[in-house]
Write a protein that holds these residues in place. Structure first.
Motif, PDB file in Angstrom:
ATOM      1  N   LEU A  27      40.185 -13.298  20.876  1.00  0.00           N
ATOM      2  CA  LEU A  27      41.643 -13.171  20.792  1.00  0.00           C
ATOM      3  C   LEU A  27      42.223 -14.234  19.876  1.00  0.00           C
ATOM      4  N   ALA A  28      41.791 -15.460  20.033  1.00  0.00           N
ATOM      5  CA  ALA A  28      42.353 -16.542  19.231  1.00  0.00           C
ATOM      6  C   ALA A  28      41.942 -16.435  17.775  1.00  0.00           C
ATOM      7  N   ALA A  29      40.717 -16.074  17.524  1.00  0.00           N
ATOM      8  CA  ALA A  29      40.241 -15.999  16.142  1.00  0.00           C
ATOM      9  C   ALA A  29      40.889 -14.860  15.389  1.00  0.00           C
ATOM     10  N   SER A  30      41.358 -13.870  16.093  1.00  0.00           N
ATOM     11  CA  SER A  30      41.806 -12.677  15.406  1.00  0.00           C
ATOM     12  C   SER A  30      43.304 -12.584  15.189  1.00  0.00           C
ATOM     13  N   GLY A 117      43.433   0.888  15.077  1.00  0.00           N
ATOM     14  CA  GLY A 117      43.825   1.518  16.331  1.00  0.00           C
ATOM     15  C   GLY A 117      45.245   1.171  16.699  1.00  0.00           C
ATOM     16  N   SER A 118      45.526   1.210  17.996  1.00  0.00           N
ATOM     17  CA  SER A 118      46.875   1.002  18.497  1.00  0.00           C
ATOM     18  C   SER A 118      46.858   0.013  19.660  1.00  0.00           C
ATOM     19  N   PHE A 119      47.801  -0.914  19.638  1.00  0.00           N
ATOM     20  CA  PHE A 119      47.916  -1.867  20.744  1.00  0.00           C
ATOM     21  C   PHE A 119      48.681  -1.267  21.917  1.00  0.00           C
ATOM     22  N   ASP A 120      48.924   0.055  21.862  1.00  0.00           N
ATOM     23  CA  ASP A 120      49.508   0.789  22.975  1.00  0.00           C
ATOM     24  C   ASP A 120      48.460   1.554  23.770  1.00  0.00           C
ATOM     25  N   SER A 121      47.291   1.826  23.153  1.00  0.00           N
ATOM     26  CA  SER A 121      46.301   2.666  23.844  1.00  0.00           C
ATOM     27  C   SER A 121      44.862   2.207  23.649  1.00  0.00           C
ATOM     28  N   ALA A 122      44.437   1.992  22.421  1.00  0.00           N
ATOM     29  CA  ALA A 122      43.049   1.585  22.159  1.00  0.00           C
ATOM     30  C   ALA A 122      42.968   0.971  20.768  1.00  0.00           C
ATOM     31  N   TYR A 123      42.188  -0.084  20.638  1.00  0.00           N
ATOM     32  CA  TYR A 123      42.004  -0.734  19.346  1.00  0.00           C
ATOM     33  C   TYR A 123      40.578  -1.244  19.216  1.00  0.00           C
ATOM     34  N   THR A 124      40.167  -1.465  17.974  1.00  0.00           N
ATOM     35  CA  THR A 124      38.887  -2.096  17.681  1.00  0.00           C
ATOM     36  C   THR A 124      39.155  -3.259  16.748  1.00  0.00           C
ATOM     37  N   MET A 125      38.540  -4.371  17.052  1.00  0.00           N
ATOM     38  CA  MET A 125      38.709  -5.576  16.263  1.00  0.00           C
ATOM     39  C   MET A 125      37.325  -6.123  15.938  1.00  0.00           C
ATOM     40  N   PRO A 135      27.269 -21.149  12.905  1.00  0.00           N
ATOM     41  CA  PRO A 135      26.518 -20.098  12.223  1.00  0.00           C
ATOM     42  C   PRO A 135      27.393 -18.860  12.037  1.00  0.00           C
ATOM     43  N   ALA A 136      27.131 -18.103  10.982  1.00  0.00           N
ATOM     44  CA  ALA A 136      27.883 -16.865  10.759  1.00  0.00           C
ATOM     45  C   ALA A 136      27.750 -15.994  11.994  1.00  0.00           C
ATOM     46  N   THR A 137      28.871 -15.593  12.545  1.00  0.00           N
ATOM     47  CA  THR A 137      28.892 -14.811  13.776  1.00  0.00           C
ATOM     48  C   THR A 137      29.827 -13.633  13.602  1.00  0.00           C
ATOM     49  N   LYS A 138      29.373 -12.492  14.085  1.00  0.00           N
ATOM     50  CA  LYS A 138      30.203 -11.285  14.054  1.00  0.00           C
ATOM     51  C   LYS A 138      30.448 -10.852  15.491  1.00  0.00           C
ATOM     52  N   MET A 139      31.719 -10.638  15.834  1.00  0.00           N
ATOM     53  CA  MET A 139      32.088 -10.151  17.157  1.00  0.00           C
ATOM     54  C   MET A 139      32.877  -8.870  16.996  1.00  0.00           C
ATOM     55  N   THR A 140      32.581  -7.911  17.845  1.00  0.00           N
ATOM     56  CA  THR A 140      33.346  -6.673  17.866  1.00  0.00           C
ATOM     57  C   THR A 140      33.957  -6.528  19.244  1.00  0.00           C
ATOM     58  N   MET A 141      35.250  -6.265  19.268  1.00  0.00           N
ATOM     59  CA  MET A 141      35.957  -6.108  20.524  1.00  0.00           C
ATOM     60  C   MET A 141      36.666  -4.760  20.519  1.00  0.00           C
ATOM     61  N   GLU A 142      36.455  -4.029  21.592  1.00  0.00           N
ATOM     62  CA  GLU A 142      37.128  -2.739  21.759  1.00  0.00           C
ATOM     63  C   GLU A 142      38.000  -2.825  22.999  1.00  0.00           C
TER      64      GLU A 142
END
Length: 186
Positions: A27-30, A117-125, A135-142
Motif C-alpha cells: 500500500l505504501a509503495a504504491s 481496475g476500479s477502487f470500487d470493486s476490484a483492482y490489480t496493482m 534486492p529487486a522485488t516484484k509484488m502483485t496485489m489483487e
C-alpha cells in the motif's frame, strides 16, 4: 518433537510478519499521496499479495472507511511518504502508474507501481521496488470488494489467514514515537 513445535511457532510468526509487511508495504509503495491516490470504496476488501513469481499468495481482509484507507495508504512501510523525496503519479484510460524515489537504510531506492481496475470493486496493482540495500522485488496485489464490514469489525481491522486480527489505528496509538535515527531514509 520440541524442534517441530519451535519450527512451527517460528513459521507462524514469520507468516504473520510477512502478511502484515506485504499488506502495508505494498500500500505504501504504491500510492503517491492521499490527494493523488484514488480512495477505495469503504467496506470489507479481500487483498491477495504475491511476492515474486513463486510462492503462495498471502490473503488478508481489510475493513476500511475513508480515514483508515487514507492512513494505510500514506503512513506505512519503508516507502512511506516521509522516506520518499519524490513521487510522480500519472493516470490514463487503462489505470494509473506511480514512480517513487525513496531512501531505504539511508541509500537510494525506487518503486514503480502499475494499477488497473476500479477502487470500487476490484483492482490489480504490481509494484517493482529496488535499491542498493534492497534486492529487486516484484509484488502483485489483487483487491476485491466483498461488501460491508462484518458484524464486530471496525475500520482499520486487518484479518490475516488463520484468523489473526489486528486494528492498525490501535497499533499506531500504542507504538512508541519514532526516533529519527531509526526511521528509513535517515
Amino acid at each position: 518433537m520440541r524442534f517441530c513445535k519451535t519450527t512451527l511457532q517460528g513459521n507462524a510468526r514469520l507468516h504473520v510478519a510477512l502478511s502484515i509487511g506485504a499488506v502495508f508495504g505494498v500500500l505504501a509503495a504504491s500510492h503517491a499521496s492521499a490527494a493523488d491516490a484514488p480512495a477505495r470504496k469503504p467496506g470489507l476488501w479481500e487483498v491477495k499479495t504475491a511476492i515474486g513469481d513463486h510462492g503462495r499468495a498471502v490473503t488478508a481482509q481489510q475493513c476500511i472507511d475513508a480515514s483508515t484507507d487514507q492512513m494505510l495508504q500514506s503512513s506505512a512501510g519503508p516507502f512511506s511518504l516521509p522516506a520518499c523525496t519524490s513521487r510522480e503519479a500519472k493516470t490514463s484510460d487503462s489505470g494509473m502508474t506511480i514512480d517513487s524515489k525513496c531512501k531505504f537504510n539511508g541509500k537510494p531506492a525506487s518503486a514503480h507501481a502499475d494499477i488497473t481496475g476500479s477502487f470500487d470493486s476490484a483492482y490489480t496493482m504490481t509494484v517493482t521496488a529496488e535499491g542498493s540495500d534492497l534486492p529487486a522485488t516484484k509484488m502483485t496485489m489483487e483487491g476485491k470488494w466483498l461488501g460491508a464490514c462484518a458484524a464486530g469489525q471496525q475500520p482499520g481491522d486487518v484479518i490475516m489467514a488463520g484468523g489473526v486480527k489486528v486494528n492498525i489505528p490501535e497499533l499506531q496509538k500504542r507504538a512508541p514515537a519514532p526516533d529519527a535515527a531509526t526511521q528509513p531514509g535517515k
